[in-house]
Design a protein around this motif. Structure first.
Motif, short mmCIF file in Angstrom:
data_model
loop_
_atom_site.label_atom_id
_atom_site.label_comp_id
_atom_site.label_asym_id
_atom_site.label_seq_id
_atom_site.Cartn_x
_atom_site.Cartn_y
_atom_site.Cartn_z
N VAL A 153 -27.13 -27.46 51.82
CA VAL A 153 -28.15 -27.45 53.02
C VAL A 153 -26.89 -25.97 53.66
O VAL A 153 -25.80 -26.47 53.60
N ALA A 154 -27.35 -25.42 55.25
CA ALA A 154 -26.39 -25.01 55.72
C ALA A 154 -26.67 -25.26 56.80
O ALA A 154 -27.82 -26.09 58.00
N THR A 155 -25.80 -25.70 57.97
CA THR A 155 -26.00 -25.73 59.41
C THR A 155 -24.91 -25.36 60.04
O THR A 155 -23.17 -25.42 59.49
N THR A 156 -24.97 -24.73 61.91
CA THR A 156 -23.86 -24.46 62.25
C THR A 156 -23.10 -25.57 63.30
O THR A 156 -22.14 -25.50 63.78
N ARG A 157 -24.07 -26.59 63.15
CA ARG A 157 -23.13 -27.88 63.25
C ARG A 157 -23.04 -29.23 61.85
O ARG A 157 -23.12 -30.42 62.02
N PRO A 158 -21.66 -28.93 61.18
CA PRO A 158 -21.76 -29.96 59.90
C PRO A 158 -21.00 -31.19 60.66
O PRO A 158 -21.71 -32.61 59.38
N GLU A 159 -20.24 -31.11 62.03
CA GLU A 159 -19.98 -32.79 61.98
C GLU A 159 -20.90 -33.37 62.33
O GLU A 159 -21.06 -34.97 63.02
N THR A 160 -22.62 -33.36 62.39
CA THR A 160 -23.80 -33.88 62.69
C THR A 160 -24.22 -34.95 61.70
O THR A 160 -25.25 -35.34 61.98
N LEU A 190 -17.57 -38.23 69.39
CA LEU A 190 -18.54 -39.08 68.62
C LEU A 190 -17.70 -40.55 68.91
O LEU A 190 -16.36 -40.93 69.51
N ASN A 191 -18.73 -41.15 68.17
CA ASN A 191 -18.80 -43.04 68.83
C ASN A 191 -19.46 -43.65 67.95
O ASN A 191 -18.45 -43.76 66.77
N GLU A 192 -19.41 -44.18 67.71
CA GLU A 192 -19.06 -45.65 67.22
C GLU A 192 -19.57 -46.03 65.68
O GLU A 192 -20.01 -46.18 64.17
N ASN A 193 -20.92 -44.80 66.02
CA ASN A 193 -21.88 -44.41 64.38
C ASN A 193 -21.13 -43.71 63.15
O ASN A 193 -21.61 -42.49 62.47
N VAL A 194 -20.03 -43.24 63.43
CA VAL A 194 -19.24 -42.17 62.20
C VAL A 194 -17.98 -43.15 62.08
O VAL A 194 -17.07 -44.01 62.59
N LEU A 196 -13.58 -38.62 69.09
CA LEU A 196 -12.74 -36.39 69.25
C LEU A 196 -13.95 -36.02 69.47
O LEU A 196 -15.49 -36.89 69.23
N LYS A 197 -13.65 -34.53 69.96
CA LYS A 197 -14.95 -33.84 70.35
C LYS A 197 -15.85 -33.03 68.97
O LYS A 197 -14.76 -32.64 68.97
N PRO A 198 -16.89 -33.07 68.95
CA PRO A 198 -17.33 -32.07 68.44
C PRO A 198 -16.36 -31.37 67.20
O PRO A 198 -16.44 -31.25 66.55
N GLU A 199 -16.12 -30.08 68.61
CA GLU A 199 -15.29 -29.09 67.79
C GLU A 199 -13.75 -29.71 66.61
O GLU A 199 -13.70 -28.88 65.55
N GLN A 200 -13.47 -30.94 67.14
CA GLN A 200 -12.46 -31.77 66.97
C GLN A 200 -12.90 -31.90 65.49
O GLN A 200 -12.30 -31.98 64.55
N ALA A 201 -14.08 -32.83 65.42
CA ALA A 201 -14.21 -33.77 64.54
C ALA A 201 -14.77 -32.31 62.84
O ALA A 201 -14.61 -32.89 62.12
N ARG A 202 -15.59 -31.44 63.62
CA ARG A 202 -16.19 -30.11 62.70
C ARG A 202 -14.65 -29.93 61.81
O ARG A 202 -14.40 -29.84 60.45
N LEU A 234 -12.42 -32.06 61.49
CA LEU A 234 -11.81 -31.91 60.23
C LEU A 234 -12.51 -32.55 59.14
O LEU A 234 -11.96 -32.64 58.00
N VAL A 235 -14.35 -32.63 59.26
CA VAL A 235 -15.17 -32.94 58.28
C VAL A 235 -14.78 -31.99 57.44
O VAL A 235 -14.90 -31.62 56.47
N ILE A 236 -14.46 -30.47 57.78
CA ILE A 236 -14.96 -29.51 56.84
C ILE A 236 -13.41 -29.55 55.46
O ILE A 236 -13.53 -29.42 54.45
N GLU A 237 -12.58 -30.38 57.07
CA GLU A 237 -11.59 -30.69 54.95
C GLU A 237 -11.82 -31.41 54.66
O GLU A 237 -11.27 -31.48 52.88
#
Length: 906
Positions: free
Chosen positions: A227-234, A315-319, A326-332, A334-337
């Protein structure tokens, strides 16, 4: 009589404030129907109402040049209709600007190391009211400096008591009609402002980003998908992966389970027409809580909705715990790593994509699941579309009708609740004992269902535009049945910029139709934006803004108003810098100096009655030109073509009146007897008086100041003595110019024959002046000319007006000939040929040398152009540049031919 002295230099600072205070204090901005109004009415009941409501500026700062343009255009048309005799009202006011004003106060608190929560709601609102008052006072001062002829006694504020009552009434009415509801929906959320935003409060900007390609494994371990996405942290909020039901590649996979990376949570593969099977892999991750399209898919398939964000955009307790806070760009990052380490990240492609930003603070807007209040817009939008199609409203220019139609056709429900404190509190109360919701026009103290007094009012406030969309009728007293509402609603015209057609114009039409049964205005004039000379929007960040007060201080309000109106063509933006306003200043200076000359010639003169029979051909010509200017100006007013109106009065006053008529009348003062001098100055004053009335809407201050110096009583008395006239208007008004009647188009003034004859005279004088310039002859040197006139043509006027030609062209002698004279340089016109005679006053050798030098210059131009056109330039340059070079070549050849002819004639 004595000469009337105007100050030698035009100095707007010496009279603009004084004149404005005089207009305002005496009530001239009030409609004629007010008992206290001194405004004249041309009939027992006014010709008709003309009402305009100002687009209320936000109380968050000071007026910029865009406000200057908008206010100027309204002032011009309002002054015209007041002079026309309409019962004219211009309603002014300001907007409380919810989010914007709250941001201003919060920035001030941040500088003090505080937040709004440190103060509490009541104390915070007190601080906000203080900011409102400070900025409101500045705005009012600026509007008065601009010369806004608004009725200040009727000034309104979108958060005043009367408008607050109207807002509450509308909210409750919509609720009662089933058009207002509260529900959990995906909304635009600004983490910085901490509030929901409407769709049209989100600015979409192209932003550098990437498309990230991820792998999701089948739950049974049989493989993986891409799959492809511009927002992988979601992906933590994914509740399905969708494919198109007609995509044969995946038909057998529908219903199969996938395992979300990192979490191990299982989600289904579903089929939905939303998926474009030609895009990417044809498999789309569905995150209902964080994408509007996914939200709709989720509703169709009854998918779980998982919100991943806190109100401040983290990001809240559902992750998983490591990503929380973390802010979305910070989480992004980390998620990629983590996905890379797990072997589930394929790669990324850099790309530009549209990202929504808050229209106030420019923070990236997040799709956010929230309970909010919404207005059902479709039923009201249908009425607004019908009103346009039925001709109840019309746009100037018409191209904006397409924008209006498109937006209303594709309208979505309006999220009107805002999670801020400054604004109209939502009139809804919730019983804490039985959960009943009560919406009421009056404050609720007891539950209507269980009788409990344990109630809480909704903490949210309404969108700023919720009060603004009621502006045309709430400012006139609605929902009360006031006299103003009866007299001035619907209003006549709305003058506004195109950037708020969505926010404001369309909504006002919907509200007017819904709550009054009438469209709130008929004419909608949409003007452009003020930009810098490079076409960029003026902003603090670019440092290219222009303060209207600075321009007024430099040149005066009239110069600002005239320049902006002259440059405001329908459908175009206005490109200006500070130097642009010199044009308006020069025009006002011209009006001042011409008036000073005329009034200065009153010394020793006696004003006399002048009848139509007393007018010379020159007088009839200027009245023809004046009538043409009046007709063009009035046409422009009625069609909101401000630049055409400004051009009409500019061309008439500067060119026709000053450059030709006033200069030609100097013959009367030079050669005429005392009677002729009295007659000439009496006509001049009649023309000046009417010209001031013509120009007043565009340059109100300087015309009012000059008007106050006119011997109006004598002018009017002499018109009465002259009796009924057809060419000379018989206005008997002697009050302030702000209230004087606007000139009327007068058929008797249209003299085609006189115009045609004077066109020939003007052409001849211009041609002779042009010959002077081409030959490099000193303008002060009197020259001799010869003229051949074709019999039976309008050019015969030349023989009758030799004294005028001599005066205006600097001619010593005129000889009428039948053949081309020797040693002369000729020019051809309409029905004549004119020849500059080369006599002993002109150095032939010097003139021949000049012509030869000019010929050599033009031959060099020809050589350069031909080389370019015969080379690679013609093959590779844009077509318009090649054509321009060809045109330049022809001009150069034509000049050579003309100059060589001059040499032969010498």
């Amino acid at each position: 009589m004595k000469a009337i002295e105007l100050e030698k230099a035009y100095d707007p600072k010496s009279f603009e404030d004084r004149i404005y205070n005089d207009w305002n204090s005496k009530g001239y901005f009030k409609p004629a129907s007010d008992e206290s109004s001194p405004v004249h009415c041309q009939c027992e009941k006014c010709q008709g109402n003309y009402t305009v409501v100002i687009p209320p500026p936000n109380v968050t700062g000071v007026l910029h040049m865009g406000h200057g343009l908008n206010n100027t255009l309204q002032d011009i048309v309002v002054r015209y209709h007041r002079m026309k005799g309409d019962n004219t009202l211009w309603v002014t006011g300001t907007d409380h600007a919810g989010i914007a004003t709250q941001n201003v106060v919060e920035r001030k608190l941040k500088a003090e190391g505080k937040t709004r929560n440190d103060l509490g709601r009541e104390a915070f609102l007190e601080r906000t009211w203080q900011v409102k008052e400070e900025h409101h006072n500045i705005i009012v001062k600026q509007q008065k400096k601009l010369g806004n002829s608004t009725d200040w006694d009727r000034e309104r504020f979108t958060y005043d008591e009367g408008l607050s009552k109207a807002v509450r009434d509308v909210f409750v009415t919509l609720y009662e009609r089933g058009l207002m509801y509260k529900g959990q929906r995906l909304v635009n959320w600004c983490p910085r402002c901490g509030t929901a935003l409407a769709d049209d409060e989100v600015d979409h900007e192209d932003t550098q980003g990437a498309m990230y390609h991820l792998y999701y494994e089948y739950a049974d371990g049989s493989g993986k998908i891409e799959v492809a996405t511009t927002r992988p942290e979601t992906f933590f909020g994914d509740t399905a992966v969708a494919v198109n039901p007609s995509d044969e590649r995946y038909t057998d996979l529908v219903g199969k389970k996938l395992k979300l990376p990192i979490t191990g949570k299982e989600i289904p593969i579903i089929a939905d027409d939303y998926v474009d099977k030609e895009f990417g892999t044809g498999m789309v991750k569905i995150t209902p809580a964080h994408d509007p399209n996914d939200w709709e898919v989720g509703k169709r398939h009854n998918l779980e909705v998982i919100n991943l964000l806190t109100p401040d955009g983290k990001l809240n307790e559902n992750v998983p715990e490591k990503y929380r806070g973390l802010k979305p760009e910070q989480a992004r990052k980390l998620v990629i790593e983590d996905l890379t380490e797990a072997g589930l990240f394929k790669g990324e492609e850099k790309m530009n994509h549209s990202v929504g930003h808050c229209y106030r603070c420019k923070t990236v807007v997040e799709p956010y699941l929230s309970y909010q209040w919404f207005v059902k817009m479709k039923p009201m939008a249908d009425k607004a579309l019908a009103a346009w199609k039925n001709g109840e409203i019309q746009f100037f220019p018409k191209k904006w009708e397409n924008t209006y139609e498109h937006w209303l056709t594709n309208i979505r429900d309006w999220c009107v609740s805002r999670q801020i404190w400054w604004g109209h509190r939502i009139p809804a109360w919730y019983c804490q004992d039985c959960n009943e919701t009560m919406v009421s026009r009056e404050d609720v103290c007891k539950c209507s269902k269980c009788g409990s007094s344990n109630l809480k009012q909704d903490p949210d406030v309404l969108d700023t535009w919720f009060s603004s969309w009621l502006w045309p009728f709430s400012t006139l007293g609605w929902p009360q049945e006031t006299e103003d509402l009866a007299n001035f609603y619907p209003t006549t015209a709305l003058v506004t910029a195109y950037d708020i057609i969505f926010f404001w114009v369309s909504r006002m039409i919907m509200a007017g139709l819904e709550f009054t049964g009438k469209a709130p205005f008929h004419d909608i004039y949409i003007h452009g934006l003020v930009r810098d000379k490079q076409g960029r929007k003026m902003s603090k960040s670019l440092g290219n803004g222009i303060d209207p007060l600075e321009i007024i201080d430099m040149y005066g309000a009239d110069a600002l108003k005239f320049t902006l109106s002259y440059m405001c063509a329908q459908g175009q933006d206005v490109l200006v810098d500070k130097d642009s306003f010199k044009m308006g200043s020069k025009f006002c200076n011209k009006v001042w100096n011409a008036s000073r000359y005329i009034l200065g010639n009153l010394e020793g003169r006696t004003l006399i009655p002048v009848t139509d029979a007393d007018l010379t051909e020159l007088d009839k010509w200027i009245y023809t030109r004046l009538d043409n200017a009046v007709a063009n100006a009035k046409d422009a007013f009625e069609a909101y073509r401000y630049n055409d109106g400004a051009s009409a009065i500019y061309e008439f006053f500067w060119n026709d009146l000053c450059d030709w008529y006033v200069e030609a009348t100097k013959l009367s003062f030079k050669n005429g007897d005392e009677k002729e001098k009295d007659r000439a100055v009496s006509v001049l004053l009649n023309v000046l008086e009417e010209s001031l009335r013509l120009m007043h809407p565009y340059i109100p201050f300087v015309t009012e100041e000059i008007w106050s110096k006119l011997p109006l009583a004598e002018i009017v008395e002499n018109r009465k003595k002259a009796g009924a006239q057809k060419i000379i208007t018989n206005s008997e008004y002697t009050g302030l110019l702000v209230d004087a009647p606007y000139p009327e188009v007068t058929e008797a003034r249209k003299n085609v024959e006189v115009s045609a004859r004077f066109d020939v005279l003007k052409e001849l004088i211009r041609n002779v002046r042009g010959l002077r310039t081409e030959c490099g002859i000193d303008p002060a040197l009197k020259i001799s000319i010869a003229i051949k006139v074709a019999a039976g043509t309008n050019a015969e006027v030349i023989k009758e007006k030799t004294d005028m030609i001599q005066l205006l062209a600097g001619i010593k002698t005129i000889e009428f000939v039948d053949a081309n004279p020797a040693k002369s340089i000729g020019t051809v016109g309409t029905g004549y040929e004119a020849f500059l005679l080369v006599d002993e006053n002109i150095n032939i050798e010097q003139l021949a040398a000049k012509f030869k030098k000019d010929i050599d210059w033009e031959k060099e131009n020809v050589r350069r152009s031909e080389n370019k056109l015969n080379g690679k330039f013609a093959e590779h340059a844009p077509a318009e540049l090649v054509q321009a070079e060809r045109d330049a070549l022809e001009v150069a050849k034509s000049k050579i031919e003309k100059l060589e002819g001059y040499l032969r004639n010498l």
